[in-house]
Design an enzyme around this catalytic site. Structure first.
Site, PDB file in Angstrom:
ATOM      1  N   LYS A 157      42.734 -21.580  -2.225  1.00  0.00           N
ATOM      2  CA  LYS A 157      41.856 -20.748  -3.376  1.00  0.00           C
ATOM      3  C   LYS A 157      41.838 -21.236  -4.502  1.00  0.00           C
ATOM      4  CE  LYS A 157      42.037 -16.282  -0.721  1.00  0.00           C
ATOM      5  NZ  LYS A 157      42.483 -14.892  -0.897  1.00  0.00           N
ATOM      6  N   HIS A 160      42.409 -19.974 -10.990  1.00  0.00           N
ATOM      7  CA  HIS A 160      41.905 -19.372 -11.896  1.00  0.00           C
ATOM      8  C   HIS A 160      42.415 -19.026 -13.176  1.00  0.00           C
ATOM      9  CE1 HIS A 160      43.608 -15.688 -11.087  1.00  0.00           C
ATOM     10  NE2 HIS A 160      43.166 -15.737  -9.798  1.00  0.00           N
ATOM     11  N   HIS A 163      45.841 -17.687 -13.427  1.00  0.00           N
ATOM     12  CA  HIS A 163      46.975 -18.349 -12.894  1.00  0.00           C
ATOM     13  C   HIS A 163      47.281 -19.464 -14.289  1.00  0.00           C
ATOM     14  CE1 HIS A 163      45.320 -17.698  -8.923  1.00  0.00           C
ATOM     15  NE2 HIS A 163      46.147 -16.874  -8.982  1.00  0.00           N
TER      16      HIS A 163
END
Ligand code: ARG
Length: 603
Positions: A157, A160, A163
């Site tokens: 994933k 983003h 993070h």
């Protein structure tokens, strides 16, 4: 030379006696300001008989230097009589010795100004002798350990903004606790488990490429994940594709070796890649943990313990805990699905127990976005209700959102993409100054390091909880309070030193009494505050505490350049001024590396 020696021996050479007070929280061996504080406490105690700890705690750093080096609001001492009159009285009776230049009553406040020559020698010698250890306060965390969990992206994933912020803030906090003497364990808790890995395995069968997987695992796994998800959306939840994915994950949960093999490969290749990327930010993890690492048994044990404590009720086969009994806001939460599979929340419970058993930490910090405030409160409360007295050692350090973080090309954002793009942008900015650009040896490397500082400082300059907008132009500018500006300030200090031709080893012999200009003194007063800044940051857990300080420091340094020349001065004066600049550079260096930046010497 250890810090203990240098501050104490500097005192002796100045003919000063060290205030022999033992005050918890005071670190006179490592913090010059604490030497002055202890002296003030000692003298005030003689005058008022108030408890030394009370006086110590009341001595604060004023907002600006014109209000003194330390300030004391008299009402905090709870003396009998009118505080204003007391302030007058004390200021007349106070014995200044070689420590204090001036004590000013100001309403109910007492303002203390340190003796300049004492401050100058102690501070400059301390920075030059202790170098990267200047500002460290090893006494605070002696024999204590802490776990800092941060970054924690999800495999397959996007990485983003949440993070990114967790990485930056967590990296800083880990360094900070290390400076405070803690044994720090850095953990990355990957999102590496869940139904998405069943989907990914099925997707890899259909779309995967061995070659791309080895070359660029993170992007490739994401591409595969996007494609297969699109298929599932089109084919529907009941489709064979989705059923196959579910079945695959079921096999993983049951410990089927074949099913786990491919997952383990995805995980390993992703981690290898992460290791490199984090290194660019000066981050090295001790442990790559993850949701997958929480054992089935530990979770079964946890659920059993909930049940024994009477915390669980069953609703349509699923198990829930009602936390409203303890705190209305926490609601009811699902801890086990009807098909027996575990959940994010339960895994966090299991993982925390495992970490405590392994590390017996004194503190554990989770650096996670404020969107997960409730999640963290829930699992902290569950641990507390399970009867673990260490649950109060857990702390959630949260932060706000980043708005508008997409790359200029509009592609999905992985940490690597962000760093690559910042570097390119930084390179463009640098090229605008042709003459300077021509002198840089390895422009690519410098663009990378300065670019990384741009991203990091933008993130850390205001309070964590604030949202901020990701602005390429502003953050890469050399003007204003930006990362590139800090780098520029550091490289300019390096250049002063280089051009002087004076050896570093000579600096400790400098005659500091030649530094008489107010700007020189103010710079030293600011340098001396650094250990207190570390202490404050340990309380606030705010990188901005350090960032704001560094901007203030660099602004004062830049005022000094107009007045305190090194070039063309006679040797003794040049040496004294250079000692001052070298001391400032050391603090700037220490602060920047604490934040996670790599200071550059030329740019
Ligand atoms: N992987 C999670 C996410 O991306 C963050 C993990 C935070 N840490 C934790 N112990 N829950 O949302």
């Amino acid at each position: 030379m250890t810090t203990v020696d240098s501050i104490t021996s500097s005192l002796t050479s100045l003919g000063l006696e060290k205030p022999e007070l033992e005050i918890p929280g005071s670190n006179p061996e490592n913090n010059v300001v604490d030497i002055f504080r202890n002296y003030i406490v000692q003298e005030l105690h003689k005058l008022t008989s108030i408890d030394v700890q009370v006086i110590y705690n009341a001595l604060n750093t004023p907002a600006t230097l014109d209000k003194g080096d330390l300030i004391l609001p008299l009402p905090q001492l709870k003396l009998k009589g009118n505080p204003k009159e007391k302030a007058e009285e004390i200021s007349q009776q106070f014995i200044k010795g070689k420590y204090i230049e001036e004590i000013k009553p100001q309403g109910v406040f007492l303002q203390f100004y340190f003796n300049q020559s004492t401050l100058l020698s102690l501070t400059i010698n301390d920075t030059l002798a202790n170098k990267t250890n200047f500002g460290s306060l090893p006494g605070i965390g002696q024999n204590k350990s802490i776990i800092v969990e941060f970054s924690s992206p999800n495999i397959a994933k996007p990485f983003h903004a949440g993070h990114l912020r967790s990485t930056i803030i967590g990296g800083f906090l880990s360094n900070l606790y290390e400076k405070a003497g803690y044994k720090v364990t850095r953990i990355n808790y990957l999102g590496d488990w869940g139904k998405q890995f069943g989907i990914l395995a099925v997707g890899f069968d259909r779309y995967g490429s061995e070659e791309q997987l080895t070359n660029d695992p993170i992007n490739h796994l994401f591409e595969v994940y996007v494609k297969i998800n699109k298929d599932i959306t089109e084919e529907g939840d009941e489709s064979p594709t989705n059923e196959a994915a579910k079945a695959y994950f079921r096999r993983m949960e049951d410990g089927d070796e074949e099913a786990l093999k491919i997952w383990a490969r995805f995980r390993k290749l992703s981690i290898d890649k992460y290791i490199d990327t984090y290194k660019r930010l000066n981050i090295i993890y001790d442990i790559y943990s993850g949701e997958s690492q929480v054992s089935q048994e530990s979770m079964k044990d946890a659920v059993k313990l909930f049940e024994e404590k009477g915390l669980v009720h069953v609703d349509r086969g699923a198990k829930l805990i009602d936390l409203t009994k303890f705190n209305k806001k926490l609601g009811k939460c699902l801890i086990e699905k009807s098909d027996g599979t575990s959940l994010y929340l339960t895994r966090d419970v299991g993982e925390a127990i495992k970490r405590y058993n392994n590390f017996k930490f004194d503190k554990m910090i989770y650096v996670v976005a404020s969107q997960q405030d409730l999640h963290c409160q829930q699992f902290f409360e569950i641990l507390k209700q399970m009867g673990f007295d260490w649950a109060n050692k857990l702390e959630h350090v949260n932060f706000g959102m980043v708005l508008g973080m997409s790359t200029r090309k509009g592609t999905v954002v992985f940490l690597d993409n962000i760093l690559q793009e910042t570097k390119e942008k930084m390179h463009e900015v640098m090229k605008k100054n042709e003459a300077k650009y021509a002198q840089i040896e390895d422009p690519d490397k410098i663009a990378d390091l300065v670019g990384i500082s741009a991203v990091m400082i933008q993130d850390m300059q205001s309070k964590r909880i604030n949202n901020y907008e990701f602005k390429w132009d502003r953050m890469t500018s050399f003007e204003g309070d930006t990362g590139p500006y800090l780098q520029y300030a550091h490289s300019r200090l390096s250049s002063v030193q280089r051009k002087s031709g004076i050896e570093e080893s000579e600096l400790l012999k400098a005659d500091l009494s030649l530094l008489t200009e107010p700007s020189a003194v103010n710079l030293v007063r600011t340098i001396a505050q650094y250990p207190d800044i570390i202490k404050k940051a340990l309380k606030t857990h705010e990188p901005s505490t350090v960032v704001t300080y560094l901007f203030n420091l660099t602004h004062i340094v830049s005022q000094c350049y107009d007045i305190l020349w090194v070039a063309g001065q006679e040797k003794e004066l040049a040496l004294a001024r250079l000692a001052l600049y070298a001391s400032a550079k050391q603090v700037l260096y220490n602060g920047m590396t604490l934040l996670g930046l790599t200071p550059v010497d030329r740019m």
